[in-house]
Design an enzyme around this catalytic site. Structure first.
Site, PDB file in Angstrom:
ATOM      1  N   GLU A 104     -38.257 -11.589  31.837  1.00 33.27           N
ATOM      2  CA  GLU A 104     -38.238 -10.225  31.324  1.00 33.27           C
ATOM      3  C   GLU A 104     -39.110  -9.286  32.152  1.00 33.27           C
ATOM      4  O   GLU A 104     -38.673  -8.188  32.535  1.00 33.27           O
ATOM      5  CB  GLU A 104     -38.694 -10.211  29.868  1.00 33.27           C
ATOM      6  CG  GLU A 104     -38.605  -8.832  29.233  1.00 33.27           C
ATOM      7  CD  GLU A 104     -39.258  -8.792  27.865  1.00 33.27           C
ATOM      8  OE1 GLU A 104     -38.828  -7.965  27.046  1.00 33.27           O
ATOM      9  OE2 GLU A 104     -40.203  -9.558  27.627  1.00 33.27           O
ATOM     10  N   THR A 126     -36.055 -17.932  32.402  1.00 36.52           N
ATOM     11  CA  THR A 126     -37.150 -18.121  31.460  1.00 36.52           C
ATOM     12  C   THR A 126     -36.984 -19.475  30.810  1.00 36.52           C
ATOM     13  O   THR A 126     -35.927 -19.796  30.260  1.00 36.52           O
ATOM     14  CB  THR A 126     -37.205 -17.031  30.375  1.00 36.52           C
ATOM     15  OG1 THR A 126     -38.097 -17.454  29.338  1.00 36.52           O
ATOM     16  CG2 THR A 126     -35.847 -16.733  29.767  1.00 36.52           C
ATOM     17  N   ASP A 128     -38.323 -20.437  28.189  1.00 36.00           N
ATOM     18  CA  ASP A 128     -38.313 -20.289  26.731  1.00 36.00           C
ATOM     19  C   ASP A 128     -36.944 -19.911  26.178  1.00 36.00           C
ATOM     20  O   ASP A 128     -36.767 -19.877  24.961  1.00 36.00           O
ATOM     21  CB  ASP A 128     -39.323 -19.221  26.297  1.00 36.00           C
ATOM     22  CG  ASP A 128     -40.761 -19.662  26.488  1.00 36.00           C
ATOM     23  OD1 ASP A 128     -41.013 -20.880  26.447  1.00 36.00           O
ATOM     24  OD2 ASP A 128     -41.629 -18.804  26.678  1.00 36.00           O
ATOM     25  N   MET A 170     -44.207 -25.404  24.631  1.00 33.71           N
ATOM     26  CA  MET A 170     -44.225 -24.004  25.031  1.00 33.71           C
ATOM     27  C   MET A 170     -43.390 -23.155  24.083  1.00 33.71           C
ATOM     28  O   MET A 170     -42.489 -23.638  23.406  1.00 33.71           O
ATOM     29  CB  MET A 170     -43.717 -23.856  26.461  1.00 33.71           C
ATOM     30  CG  MET A 170     -44.718 -24.337  27.492  1.00 33.71           C
ATOM     31  SD  MET A 170     -44.158 -24.031  29.187  1.00 33.71           S
ATOM     32  CE  MET A 170     -45.674 -24.446  30.077  1.00 33.71           C
ATOM     33  N   ARG A 172     -44.138 -18.839  23.499  1.00 34.79           N
ATOM     34  CA  ARG A 172     -45.105 -17.793  23.165  1.00 34.79           C
ATOM     35  C   ARG A 172     -44.634 -16.937  21.994  1.00 34.79           C
ATOM     36  O   ARG A 172     -45.360 -16.714  21.028  1.00 34.79           O
ATOM     37  CB  ARG A 172     -45.356 -16.908  24.394  1.00 34.79           C
ATOM     38  CG  ARG A 172     -46.306 -15.735  24.151  1.00 34.79           C
ATOM     39  CD  ARG A 172     -46.520 -14.949  25.422  1.00 34.79           C
ATOM     40  NE  ARG A 172     -47.246 -15.720  26.414  1.00 34.79           N
ATOM     41  CZ  ARG A 172     -48.567 -15.714  26.534  1.00 34.79           C
ATOM     42  NH1 ARG A 172     -49.316 -14.966  25.721  1.00 34.79           N
ATOM     43  NH2 ARG A 172     -49.152 -16.439  27.462  1.00 34.79           N
ATOM     44  N   ARG A 266     -53.001 -37.385  15.179  1.00 34.82           N
ATOM     45  CA  ARG A 266     -53.342 -37.155  16.569  1.00 34.82           C
ATOM     46  C   ARG A 266     -52.420 -36.056  17.105  1.00 34.82           C
ATOM     47  O   ARG A 266     -51.369 -35.775  16.533  1.00 34.82           O
ATOM     48  CB  ARG A 266     -53.158 -38.420  17.419  1.00 34.82           C
ATOM     49  CG  ARG A 266     -54.042 -39.577  16.988  1.00 34.82           C
ATOM     50  CD  ARG A 266     -55.510 -39.324  17.283  1.00 34.82           C
ATOM     51  NE  ARG A 266     -56.323 -40.510  17.042  1.00 34.82           N
ATOM     52  CZ  ARG A 266     -56.833 -40.847  15.877  1.00 34.82           C
ATOM     53  NH1 ARG A 266     -56.599 -40.084  14.807  1.00 34.82           N
ATOM     54  NH2 ARG A 266     -57.558 -41.936  15.737  1.00 34.82           N
ATOM     55  N   GLN A 274     -43.766 -29.497  31.014  1.00 36.32           N
ATOM     56  CA  GLN A 274     -42.412 -29.055  30.690  1.00 36.32           C
ATOM     57  C   GLN A 274     -41.779 -28.235  31.814  1.00 36.32           C
ATOM     58  O   GLN A 274     -40.557 -28.089  31.873  1.00 36.32           O
ATOM     59  CB  GLN A 274     -42.433 -28.212  29.410  1.00 36.32           C
ATOM     60  CG  GLN A 274     -42.861 -28.973  28.185  1.00 36.32           C
ATOM     61  CD  GLN A 274     -43.340 -28.042  27.077  1.00 36.32           C
ATOM     62  OE1 GLN A 274     -42.564 -27.611  26.239  1.00 36.32           O
ATOM     63  NE2 GLN A 274     -44.621 -27.723  27.091  1.00 36.32           N
ATOM     64  N   ARG A 275     -42.597 -27.670  32.690  1.00 33.46           N
ATOM     65  CA  ARG A 275     -42.088 -26.848  33.791  1.00 33.46           C
ATOM     66  C   ARG A 275     -41.747 -27.662  35.040  1.00 33.46           C
ATOM     67  O   ARG A 275     -41.053 -27.175  35.918  1.00 33.46           O
ATOM     68  CB  ARG A 275     -43.138 -25.809  34.206  1.00 33.46           C
ATOM     69  CG  ARG A 275     -43.410 -24.699  33.216  1.00 33.46           C
ATOM     70  CD  ARG A 275     -44.258 -23.643  33.896  1.00 33.46           C
ATOM     71  NE  ARG A 275     -44.636 -22.562  33.017  1.00 33.46           N
ATOM     72  CZ  ARG A 275     -43.890 -21.510  32.733  1.00 33.46           C
ATOM     73  NH1 ARG A 275     -42.675 -21.404  33.269  1.00 33.46           N
ATOM     74  NH2 ARG A 275     -44.330 -20.562  31.925  1.00 33.46           N
TER      75      ARG A 275
END
Length: 343
Positions: A104, A126, A128, A170, A172, A266, A274-275
């Site tokens: 974005e 992205t 996400d 992840m 946000r 835990r 993840q990237r």
């Protein structure tokens, strides 16, 4: 034509496949030339360009990261930035058009440059999957698969000790990774930024599962706001663009579950794992198709537009369609997942 490529913003699996798809299609179909600007918009402002030939992109589809590097530089607001700087650099390098691969923020900069008359097209990126205008973005499927694999492992060790395991992923502002990976791994609760969940309800879900002799798995997106909090957990300082680095909600929830539900708990924060690594087959194909379609969009003079996935087809859409707010998890998708929580 001589086309410039850049990758901007956070990295994700599939960026190299976009570069490869664009370069091979442009060279083989139109005899185009390509240069890559290194470190995103920062490299373009500095005129830091490298040639991209068939040799440079050979075998890239399976490689994670980006051979061009990346940054979160804003081409308009950054020191030394601005429309005239970009125009001058493009003229100096004989670049006829730019393919900007980013999310974005990166595409917002691309739109401002395009509105000023510069020949810019975009590729949505992205991890996400929260960018409007496209059904899916590459990197998302890989992130979900990585998270699912990690959760499968957490469940086996949790079951061995009859513990509750909390996996922080992840996300946000949007909970797509948490939702998809949680459903895939059979999570007993999924917590996302779009939904407020009382701690008492979470404790109930955990107890119900634990009382059946099953180790509960709780998946939480990094941007989830627990009861009583108005800001995300940010324990990692700040990014280049001023946004806080999120992380820590998983640790908080583990402590709360142990105390409030009475179940040994835990947590694991998956973070940047993840990237990284090789993209899934789905992401390799989608990224390649995006790269090829971006070249077609350049050849058509489709400035101010980006390529997007609608259903199974790649189509061009205006930048404004992608930048009108984030694509968040709708209520019906959350309700569907919630029916599987707890007992």
């Amino acid at each position: 034509m001589r086309i410039g490529l850049l990758t901007s913003g956070g990295d994700c699996p599939g960026l190299n496949a976009v570069i490869r798809g664009a370069v091979l299609h442009g060279i083989k179909s139109f005899d185009d030339e390509f240069v890559g600007f290194q470190r995103g918009w920062r490299g373009l402002l500095d005129g830091d360009a490298v040639p991209l030939t068939r040799t440079e992109v050979r075998g890239l589809a399976k490689e994670g990261g980006t051979i061009l590097g990346t940054s979160r530089t804003n081409p308009i607001e950054a020191p030394g930035g601005g429309v005239e700087t970009v125009r001058r650099v493009l003229d100096d390098h004989g670049v006829d058009a730019v393919i900007a691969i980013g999310g974005e923020g990166s595409l917002a900069g691309a739109k401002r440059l395009s509105d000023a008359g510069l020949p810019i097209v975009g590729v949505p990126k992205t991890i996400d999957n929260d960018l409007r205008g496209t059904d899916y973005t590459f990197g998302f499927d890989t992130a979900v698969q990585i998270a699912t694999d990690a959760m499968d492992r957490l469940r086996t060790t949790g079951q061995s000790h009859r513990r509750c395991m909390v996996a922080e992923v992840m996300g946000r502002h949007a909970g797509w990774i948490a939702l998809h990976s949680g459903m895939s791994a059979g999570a007993h609760a999924v917590l996302i930024p779009e939904q407020r969940v009382p701690m008492s309800e979470l404790f109930t879900w955990v107890r119900e599962v634990h009382e059946r002799g099953v180790a509960p798995l709780v998946v939480v997106a990094e941007g989830f706001l627990p009861e009583g909090f108005d800001e995300e957990f940010a324990g990692g300082g700040f990014q280049e663009d001023g946004r806080p680095r999120l992380g820590g909600v998983g640790e908080y929830l583990a402590a709360q579950i142990a105390e409030g539900a009475g179940v040994d708990t835990r947590y694991a924060i998956l973070g940047h794992v993840q990237r990284g690594g090789a993209p899934t087959g789905f992401d390799r194909v989608l990224a390649t198709r995006f790269g090829m379609a971006a070249v077609d969009l350049v050849r058509a003079g489709g400035w101010g537009r980006m390529v997007a996935l609608h259903g199974t087809e790649i189509v061009p859409v205006d930048f404004t369609e992608a930048l009108g707010g984030l694509k968040t998890v709708p209520q019906h998708r959350w309700d569907q997942a919630r029916a599987l929580f707890g007992r």
